[in-house]
Design an enzyme around this catalytic site. Sequence first.
Site, PDB file in Angstrom:
ATOM      1  N   PRO A  89       0.695  -1.294   0.048  1.00 52.13           N
ATOM      2  CG  PRO A  89      -0.633  -1.470   1.853  1.00 52.13           C
ATOM      3  CD  PRO A  89       0.630  -1.913   1.221  1.00 52.13           C
ATOM      4  CD  GLU A 116      -0.658  -4.191   9.632  1.00 51.60           C
ATOM      5  OE1 GLU A 116      -1.782  -4.722   9.715  1.00 51.60           O
ATOM      6  OE2 GLU A 116      -0.348  -2.912   9.847  1.00 51.60           O
ATOM      7  NE  ARG A 154      -5.932  -4.504 -21.990  1.00 55.19           N
ATOM      8  CZ  ARG A 154      -6.830  -4.684 -22.764  1.00 55.19           C
ATOM      9  NH1 ARG A 154      -7.567  -5.551 -22.795  1.00 55.19           N
ATOM     10  NH2 ARG A 154      -7.298  -3.938 -23.905  1.00 55.19           N
ATOM     11  CG  ASP A 169      -7.197   0.508 -24.604  1.00 55.73           C
ATOM     12  OD1 ASP A 169      -8.211   0.958 -24.835  1.00 55.73           O
ATOM     13  OD2 ASP A 169      -6.934  -0.443 -24.246  1.00 55.73           O
TER      14      ASP A 169
HETATM   15  C1  9D3 Z   1      -2.211   0.349   9.084  1.00 57.11           C
HETATM   16  C2  9D3 Z   1      -1.815   0.736   7.669  1.00 57.11           C
HETATM   17  N1  9D3 Z   1      -2.314  -0.254   6.438  1.00 57.11           N
HETATM   18  C3  9D3 Z   1      -1.724   0.208   5.273  1.00 57.11           C
HETATM   19  C4  9D3 Z   1      -2.623   1.117   4.507  1.00 57.11           C
HETATM   20  C5  9D3 Z   1      -1.971  -1.615   6.754  1.00 57.11           C
HETATM   21  C6  9D3 Z   1      -2.092  -2.460   5.728  1.00 57.11           C
HETATM   22  C7  9D3 Z   1      -3.575  -2.633   5.090  1.00 57.11           C
HETATM   23  C8  9D3 Z   1      -3.506  -3.339   3.886  1.00 57.11           C
HETATM   24  C9  9D3 Z   1      -1.001  -3.331   5.019  1.00 57.11           C
HETATM   25  C10 9D3 Z   1      -1.177  -4.182   4.071  1.00 57.11           C
HETATM   26  C11 9D3 Z   1      -2.471  -4.276   3.644  1.00 57.11           C
HETATM   27  C12 9D3 Z   1      -2.685  -5.164   2.564  1.00 57.11           C
HETATM   28  N2  9D3 Z   1      -2.512  -4.433   1.083  1.00 57.11           N
HETATM   29  C13 9D3 Z   1      -1.656  -4.680   0.363  1.00 57.11           C
HETATM   30  O1  9D3 Z   1      -0.911  -5.643   0.456  1.00 57.11           O
HETATM   31  C14 9D3 Z   1      -1.753  -4.003  -0.951  1.00 57.11           C
HETATM   32  C15 9D3 Z   1      -2.592  -2.765  -1.533  1.00 57.11           C
HETATM   33  C16 9D3 Z   1      -3.785  -2.353  -0.927  1.00 57.11           C
HETATM   34  O2  9D3 Z   1      -4.191  -2.635   0.152  1.00 57.11           O
HETATM   35  N3  9D3 Z   1      -4.193  -1.307  -1.563  1.00 57.11           N
HETATM   36  C17 9D3 Z   1      -3.912  -0.954  -2.929  1.00 57.11           C
HETATM   37  N4  9D3 Z   1      -2.656  -1.529  -3.276  1.00 57.11           N
HETATM   38  C18 9D3 Z   1      -2.207  -2.559  -2.619  1.00 57.11           C
HETATM   39  S1  9D3 Z   1      -0.716  -3.235  -3.215  1.00 57.11           S
HETATM   40  C19 9D3 Z   1      -0.625  -4.086  -1.852  1.00 57.11           C
END
Ligand code: 9D3
Length: 258
Positions: A89, A116, A154, A169
């Site tokens: 994230p 996490e 793609r 596209d």
């Molecule tokens: C407390 C902070 N959180 C981060 C926003 C913790 C957290 C939430 C969700 C840690 C890991 C996750 C799992 N998500 C992913 O691994 C992930 C992800 C996503 O949640 N949203 C958009 N892109 C991605 S890429 C990997």
Amino acid sequence: MKIDILTLFPLMVEAGLEEGVVGRARARGLLDIAVHQLRDFTSDRHRVVDDQPFGGGPGMVLKPAPLCRAVHTLRERRGAPDAVVMTTPAGRLFTQAEAERLAALSHFVLVCGRYEGVDERVREALSAEELSIGDYVLSGGELPALVIADAVSRLVPGVVGHEGSVEADSFSTGLLDFPHYTRPAEFGGLRVPEVLLSGNHADILRWRRTEALRRTLERRPDLLGTAILDEEQQQLLREMNDAHTLERDRQRDKESVT
Ligand code: 9D3
């Protein structure tokens, strides 16, 4: 194009790669996408891939050793990748431009984040980059890895046939698509716009350009900053903006009475 995907949920990832355009391209040998169980690269009896965070706090962190071992093993089995990408994230936002960059490589590894997060040293040890697919909270990096693999696939020549249009596209102007209709011409009292039934291709083209512009202004005005507009569309945009401003002022006048 060779893609290796490392995950704790290989069935989930494999399922997303078996259908449609990507599934067919794999069957035809245009795409060499292999999904690997991260747990297979542990060296302890319990196949442990996660541990508690140093410094405390909720959740678990992916240990560095299984991931590094996995990438090193893949290097021997599958050749040295041009890039290692981790889905997290906190990564840079994945965009069509990022898809084009990855599509220019011949081999990359996708590491699906879980829990996490991933021990920070993995990024340094593997010179890995991090990508996120957007600002919403998912349960892990598997769906993001599928999104990235799909968007990149793609762009590989031959993967998308005539039915899809990578051309449309890539020729696209950066606007949203115009509305689409198919038979019947009337459905539950709702009619297809007359111009689309007229057979007048110049009129149809003009209508589509106008509607694409209208929708973009309405739903994604941020795209208009970088969109490529012809003279006619620039004029139309000015008119729509004026109409929009007039309507807003009318609403404001109406409210100010109350
Ligand atoms: C407390 C902070 N959180 C981060 C926003 C913790 C957290 C939430 C969700 C840690 C890991 C996750 C799992 N998500 C992913 O691994 C992930 C992800 C996503 O949640 N949203 C958009 N892109 C991605 S890429 C990997």
